[in-house]
Motif scaffolding. Structure first.
Motif, PDB file in Angstrom:
ATOM      1  N   LEU A   8       0.843  -1.192   0.000  1.00 44.57           N
ATOM      2  CA  LEU A   8       0.000   0.000   0.000  1.00 44.57           C
ATOM      3  C   LEU A   8       0.879   1.242   0.000  1.00 44.57           C
ATOM      4  O   LEU A   8       1.983   1.233   0.538  1.00 44.57           O
ATOM      5  N   THR A   9       0.365   2.325  -0.540  1.00 47.54           N
ATOM      6  CA  THR A   9       1.035   3.612  -0.478  1.00 47.54           C
ATOM      7  C   THR A   9       0.174   4.529   0.385  1.00 47.54           C
ATOM      8  O   THR A   9      -0.962   4.836   0.033  1.00 47.54           O
ATOM      9  N   VAL A  10       0.724   4.913   1.535  1.00 50.08           N
ATOM     10  CA  VAL A  10      -0.032   5.677   2.529  1.00 50.08           C
ATOM     11  C   VAL A  10       0.897   6.731   3.115  1.00 50.08           C
ATOM     12  O   VAL A  10       2.107   6.508   3.233  1.00 50.08           O
ATOM     13  N   GLU A  11       0.341   7.864   3.493  1.00 47.66           N
ATOM     14  CA  GLU A  11       1.117   8.927   4.138  1.00 47.66           C
ATOM     15  C   GLU A  11       1.875   8.363   5.340  1.00 47.66           C
ATOM     16  O   GLU A  11       1.321   7.572   6.115  1.00 47.66           O
ATOM     17  N   GLU A  12       3.122   8.768   5.510  1.00 47.93           N
ATOM     18  CA  GLU A  12       3.951   8.279   6.607  1.00 47.93           C
ATOM     19  C   GLU A  12       3.310   8.523   7.966  1.00 47.93           C
ATOM     20  O   GLU A  12       3.344   7.661   8.837  1.00 47.93           O
ATOM     21  N   ARG A  13       2.738   9.695   8.137  1.00 46.75           N
ATOM     22  CA  ARG A  13       2.123  10.057   9.422  1.00 46.75           C
ATOM     23  C   ARG A  13       0.958   9.130   9.750  1.00 46.75           C
ATOM     24  O   ARG A  13       0.782   8.708  10.888  1.00 46.75           O
ATOM     25  N   ASN A  17       0.730   6.599  12.953  1.00 50.75           N
ATOM     26  CA  ASN A  17      -0.411   6.601  13.873  1.00 50.75           C
ATOM     27  C   ASN A  17      -1.087   5.232  13.919  1.00 50.75           C
ATOM     28  O   ASN A  17      -1.500   4.766  14.982  1.00 50.75           O
ATOM     29  N   ALA A  18      -1.206   4.590  12.775  1.00 49.05           N
ATOM     30  CA  ALA A  18      -1.829   3.265  12.723  1.00 49.05           C
ATOM     31  C   ALA A  18      -0.991   2.245  13.483  1.00 49.05           C
ATOM     32  O   ALA A  18      -1.531   1.384  14.188  1.00 49.05           O
ATOM     33  N   LYS A  19       0.342   2.323  13.357  1.00 46.67           N
ATOM     34  CA  LYS A  19       1.217   1.406  14.086  1.00 46.67           C
ATOM     35  C   LYS A  19       1.079   1.604  15.590  1.00 46.67           C
ATOM     36  O   LYS A  19       1.054   0.631  16.355  1.00 46.67           O
ATOM     37  N   LEU A  20       1.001   2.860  16.029  1.00 44.05           N
ATOM     38  CA  LEU A  20       0.802   3.125  17.453  1.00 44.05           C
ATOM     39  C   LEU A  20      -0.517   2.538  17.932  1.00 44.05           C
ATOM     40  O   LEU A  20      -0.600   1.946  19.011  1.00 44.05           O
ATOM     41  N   LEU A  21      -1.556   2.720  17.148  1.00 46.67           N
ATOM     42  CA  LEU A  21      -2.869   2.196  17.496  1.00 46.67           C
ATOM     43  C   LEU A  21      -2.845   0.670  17.559  1.00 46.67           C
ATOM     44  O   LEU A  21      -3.382   0.072  18.499  1.00 46.67           O
ATOM     45  N   LEU A  58      -8.906   6.576  11.606  1.00 44.68           N
ATOM     46  CA  LEU A  58      -7.714   7.038  10.889  1.00 44.68           C
ATOM     47  C   LEU A  58      -8.046   7.437   9.458  1.00 44.68           C
ATOM     48  O   LEU A  58      -7.325   8.217   8.845  1.00 44.68           O
ATOM     49  N   ARG A  59      -9.136   6.883   8.921  1.00 47.78           N
ATOM     50  CA  ARG A  59      -9.490   7.144   7.538  1.00 47.78           C
ATOM     51  C   ARG A  59      -9.837   8.626   7.363  1.00 47.78           C
ATOM     52  O   ARG A  59     -10.585   9.186   8.139  1.00 47.78           O
ATOM     53  N   GLY A  60      -9.275   9.245   6.368  1.00 49.08           N
ATOM     54  CA  GLY A  60      -9.585  10.632   6.055  1.00 49.08           C
ATOM     55  C   GLY A  60      -8.743  11.661   6.768  1.00 49.08           C
ATOM     56  O   GLY A  60      -8.955  12.845   6.603  1.00 49.08           O
ATOM     57  N   ILE A  61      -7.773  11.237   7.567  1.00 47.48           N
ATOM     58  CA  ILE A  61      -6.945  12.205   8.292  1.00 47.48           C
ATOM     59  C   ILE A  61      -6.239  13.134   7.323  1.00 47.48           C
ATOM     60  O   ILE A  61      -6.270  14.347   7.470  1.00 47.48           O
ATOM     61  N   ALA A  62      -5.590  12.572   6.327  1.00 41.82           N
ATOM     62  CA  ALA A  62      -4.848  13.394   5.369  1.00 41.82           C
ATOM     63  C   ALA A  62      -5.798  14.255   4.560  1.00 41.82           C
ATOM     64  O   ALA A  62      -5.506  15.405   4.263  1.00 41.82           O
ATOM     65  N   LYS A  63      -6.937  13.723   4.210  1.00 41.75           N
ATOM     66  CA  LYS A  63      -7.890  14.478   3.414  1.00 41.75           C
ATOM     67  C   LYS A  63      -8.343  15.718   4.171  1.00 41.75           C
ATOM     68  O   LYS A  63      -8.402  16.804   3.619  1.00 41.75           O
ATOM     69  N   GLN A  73       1.843  22.400  -2.908  1.00 39.93           N
ATOM     70  CA  GLN A  73       1.973  22.815  -1.513  1.00 39.93           C
ATOM     71  C   GLN A  73       2.235  21.613  -0.602  1.00 39.93           C
ATOM     72  O   GLN A  73       3.052  21.684   0.311  1.00 39.93           O
ATOM     73  N   ILE A  74       1.561  20.509  -0.867  1.00 35.75           N
ATOM     74  CA  ILE A  74       1.760  19.293  -0.075  1.00 35.75           C
ATOM     75  C   ILE A  74       3.180  18.772  -0.255  1.00 35.75           C
ATOM     76  O   ILE A  74       3.849  18.408   0.710  1.00 35.75           O
ATOM     77  N   ARG A  75       3.655  18.748  -1.499  1.00 37.25           N
ATOM     78  CA  ARG A  75       5.012  18.289  -1.783  1.00 37.25           C
ATOM     79  C   ARG A  75       6.033  19.158  -1.052  1.00 37.25           C
ATOM     80  O   ARG A  75       6.986  18.662  -0.455  1.00 37.25           O
ATOM     81  N   GLU A  76       5.829  20.481  -1.084  1.00 37.14           N
ATOM     82  CA  GLU A  76       6.735  21.395  -0.392  1.00 37.14           C
ATOM     83  C   GLU A  76       6.738  21.135   1.112  1.00 37.14           C
ATOM     84  O   GLU A  76       7.790  21.161   1.757  1.00 37.14           O
ATOM     85  N   MET A  77       5.565  20.875   1.667  1.00 39.28           N
ATOM     86  CA  MET A  77       5.467  20.564   3.097  1.00 39.28           C
ATOM     87  C   MET A  77       6.226  19.278   3.427  1.00 39.28           C
ATOM     88  O   MET A  77       6.931  19.202   4.442  1.00 39.28           O
ATOM     89  N   MET A  78       6.091  18.276   2.568  1.00 32.90           N
ATOM     90  CA  MET A  78       6.766  17.001   2.799  1.00 32.90           C
ATOM     91  C   MET A  78       8.279  17.169   2.753  1.00 32.90           C
ATOM     92  O   MET A  78       8.998  16.633   3.597  1.00 32.90           O
TER      93      MET A  78
END
Length: 85
Positions: A8-13, A17-21, A58-63, A73-78
């Motif tokens: 899967l390709t998912v935001e690192e954050r 968070n999912a691993k902590l959960l 957790l679903r929709g956090i990035a959205k 802007q997202i790329r620059e933030m990353m």
């Protein structure tokens, strides 16, 4: 039926968070994802164990956090977060 590996390709954050959960619930991330997918497959997402609704939060956090930003802007933030640029 045997298990298969899934990439899967998912935001690192979100993964962090999912691993902590998962750790908090004393299960692996794979087990948590499998529970979620099983619930979705059976159409019983709302009626499953407590870990699945928690995973669904957790679903929709990035959205929600990034929905108003452009890809640039997202790329620059990353890059800023990762490399301090």
């Amino acid at each position: 039926m045997g298990k298969v590996k899934l990439t899967l390709t998912v935001e690192e954050r979100i993964v962090a968070n999912a691993k902590l959960l998962a750790r908090k619930n004393q299960q692996s991330l794979s087990e948590m994802i499998e529970q979620l997918l099983t619930a979705v497959d059976s159409g019983t997402v709302e009626n499953t164990s407590q870990t699945v609704p928690t995973a669904l939060t957790l679903r929709g956090i990035a959205k929600n956090a990034l929905g108003h930003k452009t890809d640039k802007q997202i790329r620059e933030m990353m890059y800023k977060d990762r490399y301090g640029l």
